[in-house]
Design an enzyme around this catalytic site. Structure first.
Site, mmCIF file in Angstrom:
data_model
loop_
_atom_site.group_PDB
_atom_site.id
_atom_site.type_symbol
_atom_site.label_atom_id
_atom_site.label_comp_id
_atom_site.label_asym_id
_atom_site.label_seq_id
_atom_site.Cartn_x
_atom_site.Cartn_y
_atom_site.Cartn_z
ATOM 1 C CD GLU A 114 4.609 -3.205 7.650
ATOM 2 O OE1 GLU A 114 5.524 -2.270 7.636
ATOM 3 O OE2 GLU A 114 4.162 -3.474 7.516
ATOM 4 C CG HIS A 228 8.162 1.370 0.341
ATOM 5 N ND1 HIS A 228 8.347 0.224 -0.061
ATOM 6 C CD2 HIS A 228 7.043 2.023 1.748
ATOM 7 C CE1 HIS A 228 7.726 -0.496 0.589
ATOM 8 N NE2 HIS A 228 7.244 0.501 1.850
ATOM 9 N NE ARG A 289 9.122 2.354 4.442
ATOM 10 C CZ ARG A 289 7.828 2.002 5.135
ATOM 11 N NH1 ARG A 289 7.766 3.503 5.134
ATOM 12 N NH2 ARG A 289 7.611 0.970 5.699
ATOM 13 C CG HIS A 344 6.545 5.656 1.136
ATOM 14 N ND1 HIS A 344 4.846 4.625 0.304
ATOM 15 C CD2 HIS A 344 5.933 5.103 2.466
ATOM 16 C CE1 HIS A 344 4.648 3.971 1.634
ATOM 17 N NE2 HIS A 344 5.285 4.054 2.755
ATOM 18 N NE ARG A 379 6.427 7.468 7.407
ATOM 19 C CZ ARG A 379 5.985 5.572 7.682
ATOM 20 N NH1 ARG A 379 4.803 5.745 8.284
ATOM 21 N NH2 ARG A 379 5.981 5.159 6.029
HETATM 22 C C1 SIN Z 1 4.452 -0.615 3.755
HETATM 23 O O1 SIN Z 1 3.535 -1.500 3.802
HETATM 24 O O2 SIN Z 1 5.504 -0.926 3.143
HETATM 25 C C2 SIN Z 1 4.120 0.755 3.926
HETATM 26 C C3 SIN Z 1 4.234 1.144 5.612
HETATM 27 C C4 SIN Z 1 4.438 2.485 5.967
HETATM 28 O O3 SIN Z 1 5.181 2.960 5.130
HETATM 29 O O4 SIN Z 1 4.480 2.877 7.419
#
Ligand code: SIN
Length: 518
Positions: A114, A228, A289, A344, A379
């Site tokens: 990620e 998000h 993010r 988010h 975060r």
């Molecule tokens: C996501 O799946 O993008 C969210 C994961 C997160 O907020 O840590």
């Protein structure tokens, strides 16, 4: 409802609350867990997609990634607690105790990648990890431990005296009574209900933060509301498109139709417009993010739309749950998923130490309502379930074994049946509009000032009602208005753009590729 006593009272049944309840039960305490949820879907944990990051070979790099995502603002001691305990706690609690089967490949765990992670280190179950953890964890605590679970039971006020907390007033079915506790653990989740578009359940009204602040506990970092970058908004609702999709190769495209150089014809090899993230950050779609969320906002403003192109891999096979969610919402993912940012996560909250202890005696906070310092101003993906799990274990163990003291509880007034049914709904609508327009992904100093004025008036109106009536929706509205004020005040006091807190001058827009390039 009956007046009762318990050694440890846990408020909230997401991963953090369950983890705290389990640890306190294992330490021999009599534990009561109260949740206002009626179904597992009402806890934010159930909604989490990506997964749970763990330490692999290089803990220092994991620590570094968390710190970098936070723009250097996170607390290094707190990060160390998280990373040091990550793999062991996940294995002991989730794998060995609860029996969760994370996805594997031929070599063991199928670690996902990620944004802003240096290596794939995310354990997951499809891309709906939250519900695959939450339901078995809840069942385990209900069936295999002595924890008493009270569903559809909200906490309205903490019982406190001279800097010490002795439990809470609980409400069920319009009746309320005190539950006295040796320790009280707040695990009430986030604040998604304060914004019109959020990836949280509607029940995320910030209750724990409001109750703790009213009781005099310290709260901090409240301006750091994380948006998000990739939520899909449709007429039938907002849903998250996990960052794992970008980790797999999903590309963000704007509404600019690219031209093929020699013929001038439309590019037909992939859906949508031009790829833009490489112009904003060297890590492109996998940048932190906050940077991706602002870039998406800018490109939507400049070109009309942003879509997530998933044509580089087999979306339906890799993300079956998301593909079926798209279908349920009539979204044709083969032509690119239309996306926009949505609220988010709250990075700040009730200040706690490495054991989840707040600044009030016998009051703990874990999970999203707490501020451990791990996230600082922004975060890192897939660290929230982990934080809830690790701090839940620590707080639950520490909370056990404290004496119960019964004192005179605060008096709540009889419910007035004349409370206008639409009162809370109308005020919530106003509150969300203010938060969206003035305390959202970008903020202006004058907007923040205006927001505080409106929110103060709104809180005054709600307080007047709370002085004469008691109902859960009124208390949720009170929580939301207190937390909105805390966020807007913290945002107004912080004159420096950092992480999720992004200030612009009146009339200025979010960063362009040129101004944001790094
Ligand atoms: C996501 O799946 O993008 C969210 C994961 C997160 O907020 O840590």
């Amino acid at each position: 409802m009956e007046r009762s006593t318990t050694d440890v009272l846990v408020l909230g049944a997401g991963i953090a609350g369950l983890s705290a309840a389990l640890a306190a039960d294992e330490a021999g305490a009599d534990v009561t867990l109260a949740t206002k949820a009626r179904r597992p879907e009402e806890a934010s944990t159930w909604w989490a997609q990506g997964g749970i990051a763990i330490t692999r070979d290089d803990p220092e790099q994991f620590e570094q990634d968390i710190l970098e995502a936070s723009a250097g603002t996170a607390d290094e001691d707190a990060i160390e607690v998280l990373v040091e305990n990550a793999a062991e706690t996940v294995r002991d609690v989730l794998v060995d105790t609860v029996g969760i089967e994370f996805d594997t490949n031929g070599d063991g765990f199928d670690y996902g990648q990620e944004a802003a992670h240096d290596e794939p280190r995310i354990l997951h179950v499809n891309a709906e990890t939250g519900k695959h953890i939450h339901v078995p964890f809840l069942n385990y605590v209900a069936d295999e431990t002595d924890v008493t679970i009270l569903e559809d039971t909200a906490a309205l006020e903490l019982i406190r005296h001279e800097g010490r907390v002795h439990g809470a007033i609980l409400e069920h079915d319009d009746e309320w009574a005190p539950t006295f506790a040796g320790s009280t653990v707040l695990a009430t989740g986030g604040i998604g209900a304060l914004y019109p578009r959020s990836t949280n359940p509607p029940s995320a009204t910030g209750d724990g933060i409001a109750m703790a602040a009213l009781a005099g506990a310290d709260v901090d970092d409240m301006e750091y509301v994380q948006f998000h970058p990739t939520a899909c908004h449709t007429e039938s609702g907002t849903f998250l498109i996990s960052e794992a999709v970008r980790g797999e190769g999903g590309i963000l495209r704007n509404g600019e139709v690219p031209e093929v150089e020699d013929s001038g014809a439309r590019e037909t090899s992939s859906p949508g417009g031009e790829r833009f993230m490489p112009d904003y950050h060297r890590d492109a779609e996998l940048a932190p993010r906050d940077i991706v969320a602002r870039a998406v906002t800018t490109e939507r403003e400049l070109t009309g739309e942003v879509t997530l192109d998933v044509s580089a891999f087999d979306f339906e096979t890799e993300f079956p749950d998301l593909a079926s969610k798209c279908e349920q919402h009539d979204v044709d993912w083969t032509t690119g998923i239309p996306i926009a940012p949505a609220q988010h996560f709250l990075c700040g909250g009730i200040v706690v130490d490495e054991w989840g202890r707040t600044t009030l005696d016998k009051l703990y906070a874990v999970g999203e309502c707490s501020r451990t310092g791990v996230h600082g101003a922004n975060r890192l993906a897939s660290t929230s379930l982990l934080e809830g799990l690790v701090w839940g274990q620590r707080a639950g163990a520490d909370a056990a074994g404290k004496p119960i003291e019964t004192i005179e509880p605060p008096e709540l007034l009889e419910r007035d049946p004349d409370l206008p049914a639409t009162f809370a709904k109308d005020k919530f609508r106003r509150l969300r509009r203010v938060m969206d327009e003035m305390v959202g992904i970008e903020r202006t100093p004058s907007g923040l000032k205006r927001a505080q004025g409106v929110l103060r008036r709104l809180k005054g109106e709600v307080d007047a009602y709370v002085r004469t009536r008691t109902s859960r929706s009124l208390y949720e509205l009170r929580s939301a208005s207190i937390v909105s004020l805390l966020i807007s005040r913290a945002a107004a006091e912080n004159e420096q753009s950092v992480g999720c807190h992004y200030l612009v001058e009146e009339g200025e827009t979010t960063p362009t590729p040129e101004s944001a390039k790094q």
